[in-house]
Design an enzyme around this catalytic site. Sequence first.
Site, PDB file in Angstrom:
ATOM      1  N   ASN A  51       0.699  -0.712  -0.228  1.00 24.64           N
ATOM      2  CA  ASN A  51      -0.282   0.125   0.100  1.00 24.64           C
ATOM      3  C   ASN A  51       0.718   1.458  -0.038  1.00 24.64           C
ATOM      4  O   ASN A  51       0.529   2.392  -0.569  1.00 24.64           O
ATOM      5  CB  ASN A  51      -0.619  -0.310   1.252  1.00 24.64           C
ATOM      6  CG  ASN A  51      -1.929  -0.921   1.518  1.00 24.64           C
ATOM      7  OD1 ASN A  51      -2.864  -1.485   0.242  1.00 24.64           O
ATOM      8  ND2 ASN A  51      -2.938  -0.744   2.173  1.00 24.64           N
ATOM      9  N   ARG A 375     -11.292  -4.445 -13.476  1.00 18.10           N
ATOM     10  CA  ARG A 375      -9.726  -4.928 -13.707  1.00 18.10           C
ATOM     11  C   ARG A 375     -10.722  -6.926 -13.174  1.00 18.10           C
ATOM     12  O   ARG A 375     -12.056  -6.775 -13.487  1.00 18.10           O
ATOM     13  CB  ARG A 375      -9.865  -5.758 -12.381  1.00 18.10           C
ATOM     14  CG  ARG A 375      -9.101  -3.757 -12.318  1.00 18.10           C
ATOM     15  CD  ARG A 375      -8.326  -3.959 -10.502  1.00 18.10           C
ATOM     16  NE  ARG A 375      -7.966  -2.106 -10.209  1.00 18.10           N
ATOM     17  CZ  ARG A 375      -7.664  -1.300 -10.456  1.00 18.10           C
ATOM     18  NH1 ARG A 375      -6.327  -1.530 -11.092  1.00 18.10           N
ATOM     19  NH2 ARG A 375      -7.303  -0.210  -9.587  1.00 18.10           N
ATOM     20  N   ARG A 405      -5.105   1.708 -13.209  1.00 14.58           N
ATOM     21  CA  ARG A 405      -3.844   2.218 -12.590  1.00 14.58           C
ATOM     22  C   ARG A 405      -3.921   1.041 -12.160  1.00 14.58           C
ATOM     23  O   ARG A 405      -4.091  -0.126 -11.503  1.00 14.58           O
ATOM     24  CB  ARG A 405      -3.858   3.094 -11.889  1.00 14.58           C
ATOM     25  CG  ARG A 405      -3.172   3.371 -10.951  1.00 14.58           C
ATOM     26  CD  ARG A 405      -2.949   4.205 -10.034  1.00 14.58           C
ATOM     27  NE  ARG A 405      -3.507   5.897 -10.494  1.00 14.58           N
ATOM     28  CZ  ARG A 405      -3.739   6.216  -9.955  1.00 14.58           C
ATOM     29  NH1 ARG A 405      -4.644   6.461  -8.830  1.00 14.58           N
ATOM     30  NH2 ARG A 405      -4.113   7.668 -10.166  1.00 14.58           N
ATOM     31  N   HIS A 435     -15.816   2.959 -14.227  1.00 13.34           N
ATOM     32  CA  HIS A 435     -15.921   2.062 -13.755  1.00 13.34           C
ATOM     33  C   HIS A 435     -16.921   1.252 -12.999  1.00 13.34           C
ATOM     34  O   HIS A 435     -17.021   1.003 -12.076  1.00 13.34           O
ATOM     35  CB  HIS A 435     -15.468   2.407 -12.739  1.00 13.34           C
ATOM     36  CG  HIS A 435     -14.927   2.362 -11.143  1.00 13.34           C
ATOM     37  ND1 HIS A 435     -15.480   2.222 -10.306  1.00 13.34           N
ATOM     38  CD2 HIS A 435     -13.626   2.240 -11.088  1.00 13.34           C
ATOM     39  CE1 HIS A 435     -15.035   1.812  -8.647  1.00 13.34           C
ATOM     40  NE2 HIS A 435     -13.851   1.491  -9.948  1.00 13.34           N
ATOM     41  N   TYR A 469     -12.778  -9.848  -1.229  1.00 12.64           N
ATOM     42  CA  TYR A 469     -13.029  -8.295  -1.458  1.00 12.64           C
ATOM     43  C   TYR A 469     -14.694  -8.797  -0.968  1.00 12.64           C
ATOM     44  O   TYR A 469     -15.254  -9.254  -1.573  1.00 12.64           O
ATOM     45  CB  TYR A 469     -12.679  -7.862  -3.229  1.00 12.64           C
ATOM     46  CG  TYR A 469     -12.066  -7.558  -3.351  1.00 12.64           C
ATOM     47  CD1 TYR A 469     -11.149  -8.011  -2.572  1.00 12.64           C
ATOM     48  CD2 TYR A 469     -11.890  -6.457  -4.013  1.00 12.64           C
ATOM     49  CE1 TYR A 469      -9.325  -6.840  -2.909  1.00 12.64           C
ATOM     50  CE2 TYR A 469     -10.598  -6.141  -4.707  1.00 12.64           C
ATOM     51  CZ  TYR A 469      -9.347  -5.932  -3.397  1.00 12.64           C
ATOM     52  OH  TYR A 469      -7.931  -5.874  -3.965  1.00 12.64           O
ATOM     53  N   HIS A 593     -15.591  -3.706  -0.024  1.00 13.05           N
ATOM     54  CA  HIS A 593     -15.626  -2.919  -0.678  1.00 13.05           C
ATOM     55  C   HIS A 593     -16.722  -2.462  -1.149  1.00 13.05           C
ATOM     56  O   HIS A 593     -16.700  -2.051  -2.806  1.00 13.05           O
ATOM     57  CB  HIS A 593     -14.569  -3.861  -1.746  1.00 13.05           C
ATOM     58  CG  HIS A 593     -14.802  -3.228  -3.509  1.00 13.05           C
ATOM     59  ND1 HIS A 593     -15.466  -3.594  -4.337  1.00 13.05           N
ATOM     60  CD2 HIS A 593     -13.243  -2.389  -3.593  1.00 13.05           C
ATOM     61  CE1 HIS A 593     -14.599  -3.064  -5.535  1.00 13.05           C
ATOM     62  NE2 HIS A 593     -13.540  -2.283  -5.096  1.00 13.05           N
TER      63      HIS A 593
END
Length: 691
Positions: A51, A375, A405, A435, A469, A593
């Site tokens: 992180n 992703r 990213r 997104h 997640y 998440h």
Amino acid sequence: MEPTAEELPPDRFMDREEGWLRFNQRVLELAEDEEVPLLERARFLAIFSSNLDEFFMVRVAGLKRRIATGLAVPSSSGHQPRATLERVSEFTRELMLRHAACYHESVAPALREVGIRIVRWDDLDEAEREYLHGLFRRSIYPLVTPFAVDSAHPFPYISGRSLNLAVTVRDPRDERRMFARVKVPGSLARFIELAAGEGRRFVPVEDIIAAHLPQLFEGMEVVEHHAFRVTRNADLEVDEDETDDLVQSLEQELLRRRFGPLVRLEVEQSISEEVLAILMEELGAADEEVYRVPGPLNLAGLSQIADVDRPELSFPPMVPVEPPVLNSGDLFAAIRKDEILVHHPYESFATTTERFLALAAGDPKVVAIKQTLYRTSGDSPIVDALIEAARAGKEVVVLVEVKARFDEQNNIQWARKLEDAGCHVVYGVVGLKTHCKLSMVIRQDDDGLLRRYCHVGTGNYNPATARIYEDLGLFSASSEVGEDVSDLFNSLTGFSHKSRYRRLLVAPSALRDGLLEQISTEIENALKGDPARIRIKVNSLVDREIIDALYRASQAGVSVDLWVRGSCVLRAGVPGLSENIRVRSVLGRFLEHSRIFIFANGWRPQVWIGSADLMPRNLDRRVEALVRISDPDQCRRLVGLVDLAMADSTSAWRLEPDGTWTRARYDDDGQPLVDLQEALRGDRRPRATEY
């Protein structure tokens, strides 16, 4: 009369960077917690390190770029970028030293007690060294290249996040000292396991290379060697208005990412001043960019140790369940009958979302599939299903966000693979990242109707992360949802400017205004004496306009509960400003998440789930989608979930008015508070009535 933004106190926001660091501090607290299984503590140390790398590559790099380009406007907290950078640097140094102390003084000794040792070269006996000599000759030596630095050999380029050795050698012929750099090959494991013996023993790979430096510099005397590591700016800049081929431009920018400006130089505390001076001069590192820490560096590699097969030292196995409503086996019939809300990882991703697309690919009644991918995993059954569908002659449209990213290269590869299979691949909307998490299957059902089956989610279509997640997904055959998703896909693939939908709130056209309107409704209801309450669960809360609206809601008497996993710049519990706002953060085995937005709306609650966090980029520069939950039981289920997280009886971090977070773990009698994730995992069929 509601106060305007100008009437709210100027110090009502905290620094976004500090808010993010406090999130990573909470991750570190999990590593420090001796009640967490030992290997999971090692994993949290690795997560903290990884992180922090990303924080420097993006947030610190952004601050430095603003200073360098003269765009030194104050942040929302009122601090100039240089002042923020100084505060960040000081806080980061404290956390890095605390992280190292946790490893050396707590986790590593505890690992030794259970037979898992990370040992340095000096700790090895002769037999172990002999084994590593052979391993070095066979598997490491061919990969290692020493780079001398002299008038004929300029200082080599040091790639971001690579581990390196700075080496000083002496020529015995003339006593001349020279400097060299040896890169630790990225293809090697971070820790090399010794041959089978008592327990499990691992050696940092740089120790093995360092022990064999005389072979790399034959005829020279190795005077000293020190590990170092560089972090570079990794933000990409692609002008979509000036490029004819987004993918080609992005690939060129990915190559430039390796050569981004330095933002951090990590060195071991034992480094000599002479060698450090050489590194700083050659790398152009300023004093404030140098971080001295006890070795070994790059503890993100502890994830390798966390994967050691010792089940008793890890979290107990998690076996997700299939939602009972799907027990009939006919997924499309179940979705036609009722909308289905799934909660991962407690409910299976494989038997719901993966199965939805796999069935669609092989079903002759399905004529088309539309899908967004932000992703996905390296070996993706989602992509395989889309390829199978295209090869079966179905119309397959996939929007691949190649600007995600750190997943840019992966997504470019997926996009090309999909195109080769005959899928229609779209690369998003110019100027925006896509997104939103959407799937739509168009099927000619037995009743002759062409029906749209949709999935709107909060998480990526990634089977690997779906196991760790926490996310929500809604399956729907509702005509309203189907028309909305169709319209949104038309906007993504064509030139539609639709902004108003039936059950979707979509950014950037209407999501911000929609949320502000609902907050305003809660304020009006509170002033009238009607039920008024706001509950929100997000990953990050940094948008100033939304925060100001929440402050005004608090001042009007609206009860505001905020469940924020990561960065939060809102100040909670400040008299006269936010005394009606509570902020909680839950961290643990699973990464929280999902995004949930709940508004009392008088006597008609409105509940939304979707992909958007409360950040300017999500509300203004991304295509995001929230879907309104219409089923009353599902609404109660989500209300119950948020209320459980916010309850004083639940273990969580609580945001204090000064911006610090306090972890609440025990009640007044010293009894452990409820672990939210463990409660949901143990139940395995989360239902509102049991919250």
